[in-house]
Write a protein that holds these residues in place. Structure first.
Motif, mmCIF file in Angstrom:
data_model
loop_
_atom_site.group_PDB
_atom_site.id
_atom_site.type_symbol
_atom_site.label_atom_id
_atom_site.label_comp_id
_atom_site.label_asym_id
_atom_site.label_seq_id
_atom_site.Cartn_x
_atom_site.Cartn_y
_atom_site.Cartn_z
ATOM 1 N N LEU A 65 -11.684 -6.284 0.435
ATOM 2 C CA LEU A 65 -11.757 -5.234 -0.582
ATOM 3 C C LEU A 65 -10.382 -4.740 -1.032
ATOM 4 O O LEU A 65 -10.225 -3.587 -1.423
ATOM 5 N N HIS A 66 -9.387 -5.631 -0.967
ATOM 6 C CA HIS A 66 -8.041 -5.236 -1.416
ATOM 7 C C HIS A 66 -7.239 -6.493 -1.746
ATOM 8 O O HIS A 66 -6.764 -7.190 -0.852
ATOM 9 N N MET A 67 -7.099 -6.774 -3.044
ATOM 10 C CA MET A 67 -6.354 -7.968 -3.485
ATOM 11 C C MET A 67 -5.701 -7.710 -4.846
ATOM 12 O O MET A 67 -6.164 -6.873 -5.609
ATOM 13 N N HIS A 68 -4.653 -8.487 -5.113
ATOM 14 C CA HIS A 68 -3.908 -8.323 -6.371
ATOM 15 C C HIS A 68 -3.918 -9.599 -7.216
ATOM 16 O O HIS A 68 -3.918 -10.705 -6.687
ATOM 17 N N SER A 69 -3.872 -9.399 -8.532
ATOM 18 C CA SER A 69 -3.805 -10.513 -9.475
ATOM 19 C C SER A 69 -2.577 -10.332 -10.366
ATOM 20 O O SER A 69 -1.806 -9.387 -10.186
ATOM 21 N N SER B 39 -7.174 -7.811 2.619
ATOM 22 C CA SER B 39 -5.987 -8.611 2.969
ATOM 23 C C SER B 39 -4.716 -8.077 2.306
ATOM 24 O O SER B 39 -3.624 -8.300 2.789
ATOM 25 N N ASP B 40 -4.851 -7.369 1.168
ATOM 26 C CA ASP B 40 -3.702 -6.997 0.325
ATOM 27 C C ASP B 40 -2.987 -8.267 -0.144
ATOM 28 O O ASP B 40 -1.769 -8.287 -0.323
ATOM 29 N N PHE B 41 -3.781 -9.320 -0.361
ATOM 30 C CA PHE B 41 -3.233 -10.609 -0.796
ATOM 31 C C PHE B 41 -2.526 -10.476 -2.150
ATOM 32 O O PHE B 41 -3.055 -9.877 -3.083
HETATM 33 MN MN MN Z 1 -2.144 -3.554 -2.465
#
Ligand code: MN
Ligand code: AMP
Ligand code: MN
Ligand code: MN
Length: 313
Positions: free
Chosen positions: A37-41, A279-281
């Motif tokens: 529930l935490h990812m970046h694009s 993940s804060d991927f």
């Molecule tokens: Mn983040």
């Protein structure tokens, strides 16, 4: 002393799961499964476009995901459509920048309405502020004899806007000025370092309010990552977050040590916060685990998925 009363109050609060469910899409026959529930694009400082990120997350085994770009929902619609096609359960999201005690504190909003007018207005302003800050940071770099950093950072951004300190870190690495991301933040980009410029972010309470107005739930991001000079400051942050109506806390995060999970669970229990994981991927070359690989959410406490109406326990 106010904590006890607050805890009781929090348990009495009601939550309208049905409203939030409207902003999530659950595919027939697909369980929550591996959760991220935490990812970046590329809508912020991630390296994959929203659709590519969703496909990559699926390849990594993720079955339920949220896209949480910094201060923007620009990637949410595309990610949501792609998740639908790929058979993933999708939760709308954002990661709002705030300032507390001179630190950049992040509040994730889940289940938000990505078309909420106030959310769009505020985040559009925040993206402009990011670009203004980037110009000021480039001026700082120029004073240090490092020229052309705005343009160099911009080459790492897919958008013309919403520049992040991570884009500057990449520019510094490309020029060989630093060896890695950590060095870039330790020497130049971190709070109080050589090229640091504070952005005019609002308070944690402002972010919680904005997220609630957009019908989302507010989650304190990676509480184990903030390096406060005194331990009480983290406690005060979490207490303040709960007091202003914050709903959840990331107990497992690719941006914090697994050894922090126990402390985060204590916060969740004490303040009645729902637990979350992400993940804060940002990219495969980055410092965070790949989607879904941040570790499992411990059982036994109410989860943000339950608040979102996507899980029965
Ligand atoms: Mn983040
Ligand atoms: P910004 O949102 O522009 O202030 O930049 C913050 C971004 O930089 C975060 O999303 C992280 O991806 C990255 N970041 C922040 N602090 C660090 C750090 N100490 N080490 C590595 N990356 C960091
Ligand atoms: Mn980032
Ligand atoms: Mn963050």
């Amino acid at each position: 002393e106010s904590c006890l009363g607050l805890g009781l109050y929090r348990h009495l609060r009601t939550f309208d799961a049905a409203t939030h469910f409207a902003n999530t899409t659950k595919q027939e026959g697909v369980s929550v499964g591996t959760l991220d529930l935490h990812m970046h694009s590329t809508a912020s400082d991630g390296s994959l476009a929203p659709d590519a990120l969703v496909r990559f997350a699926r390849e990594c085994g993720v079955r339920t995901m949220a896209l949480t770009d910094h201060d923007t929902v620009a990637g949410v619609d595309l990610a949501q459509r792609t998740a639908h096609l790929e058979g993933l359960t999708f939760v709308t999201g954002i990661e709002i920048s705030t300032i507390y005690a001179g630190k950049n504190i992040h509040v994730v909003g889940l289940g938000i309405n990505p078309h909420d007018e106030e959310l769009l207005a505020v985040t559009t302003t925040m993206c402009s502020e990011r670009d203004r800050r980037a110009v000021l940071m480039a001026e700082r770099f120029a004073e240090l004899g490092i020229e052309g950093m705005f343009e160099e950072a911009m080459t790492f951004s897919a958008r013309e806007s919403n520049l992040s300190r991570l884009h500057f870190a990449k520019a510094l690495m490309k020029r060989g000025i630093v060896k890695n991301q950590q060095e870039a933040f330790d020497k130049y980009l971190g709070e109080g370092k050589l090229a640091y410029v504070a952005a005019p972010w609002g308070s944690v309470a402002d972010a919680v309010e904005l997220i609630h107005k957009a019908r989302g739930i507010a989650v304190l991001a990676h509480p184990g990552r903030y390096r406060f000079s005194a331990e009480w400051q983290l406690d005060a942050l979490v207490e303040g977050f709960a007091e202003c109506g914050g709903d959840g806390i990331e107990v497992v995060s690719g941006s914090q040590s697994p050894s922090f999970t126990e402390k985060a669970l204590q916060f969740a229990r004490f303040y009645g916060l729902a637990i979350s994981t992400g993940s804060d991927f940002h990219s495969e070359a980055g410092t965070r685990p790949v989607p879904g690989a941040q570790g499992e959410l411990p059982s036994g406490l109410p989860t943000v998925m339950k608040m979102l109406g996507l899980e029965s326990v």
